[in-house]
Write an enzyme that holds these catalytic residues in place. Sequence first.
Site, PDB file in Angstrom:
ATOM      1  CB  CYS A  40      -1.004  -0.055   1.141  1.00  0.00           C
ATOM      2  SG  CYS A  40      -2.428   1.008   0.829  1.00  0.00           S
ATOM      3  CD  GLU A  85      -0.334  -5.047   6.146  1.00  0.00           C
ATOM      4  OE1 GLU A  85      -0.213  -5.730   5.112  1.00  0.00           O
ATOM      5  OE2 GLU A  85      -0.629  -3.838   6.129  1.00  0.00           O
ATOM      6  CG  HIS A  95      -3.272  -3.193   3.880  1.00  0.00           C
ATOM      7  ND1 HIS A  95      -2.242  -2.507   4.483  1.00  0.00           N
ATOM      8  CD2 HIS A  95      -3.994  -2.275   3.214  1.00  0.00           C
ATOM      9  CE1 HIS A  95      -2.341  -1.222   4.206  1.00  0.00           C
ATOM     10  NE2 HIS A  95      -3.395  -1.053   3.428  1.00  0.00           N
TER      11      HIS A  95
HETATM   12  N1  GLN Z   1      -3.393   6.309   0.622  1.00  0.00           N
HETATM   13  C1  GLN Z   1      -2.257   6.091   1.447  1.00  0.00           C
HETATM   14  C2  GLN Z   1      -1.026   6.769   0.871  1.00  0.00           C
HETATM   15  O1  GLN Z   1      -0.956   6.982  -0.302  1.00  0.00           O
HETATM   16  C3  GLN Z   1      -1.966   4.610   1.575  1.00  0.00           C
HETATM   17  C4  GLN Z   1      -3.027   3.941   2.392  1.00  0.00           C
HETATM   18  C5  GLN Z   1      -2.571   2.695   3.062  1.00  0.00           C
HETATM   19  O2  GLN Z   1      -1.377   2.421   3.185  1.00  0.00           O
HETATM   20  N2  GLN Z   1      -3.522   1.934   3.534  1.00  0.00           N
HETATM   21  O3  GLN Z   1      -0.163   7.086   1.607  1.00  0.00           O
END
Ligand code: GLN
Length: 189
Positions: free
Chosen positions: A82, A172, A170
């Site tokens: 992410c 995790e 995610h």
């Molecule tokens: N939208 C967040 C970012 O760009 C990432 C969101 C997340 O890690 N769940 O930093």
Amino acid sequence: MITVGILNLQGAVSEHYDITKEAINNLNFDCGIRIVRYIEDLSGCDGLIISGGESTVIGKLIQKRGIDKYIHENNLPIFGTCAGLVLMANKLDHEQPVLNLMDMEVKRNAFGSQKNSFEEEIEIFGDKFQGVFIRAPSIVNVSGDIEVLSKLNDVIIAARDGKNLAISFHPELTEDTRLHEYFIKSLLD
Ligand code: GLN
């Protein structure tokens, strides 16, 4: 013995720690885990996991602490989830520090805001995974040697470049250790 680092600047760090521990147990080989906050913590690490969270915050601290320089100079393999994926990009739709690690263009919050978070079954390496998407980024395009590993409705959500592995969801936050096992195993080659 290898050591995998988990970057602890901001975000879902303890979840990664727990699942990495579980993955190492499953793999049943000698692998240490190191929490990384400063550049000194990186010495001896064979790979680094960058969690989800706020990529703006994590990116600024990475730069301030010189962690980006260390990663490049030592060719340290990264597993980014992410916000971690966002940081691996070399082109982004936002002005913020990135690691410039993979030849890919990334769009932040590509699936909408927090309230648009969702779970969806996805496929990687021919196996099914439960994808948890929270303000997830997408990979708009890749070039060079980047291998696309997964798409969701034609949108790229996972890619790899050698040992670097970037995924927009995610693992995790699930009980599924397979992607962590995959990354740790790749560090042995
Ligand atoms: N939208 C967040 C970012 O760009 C990432 C969101 C997340 O890690 N769940 O930093």
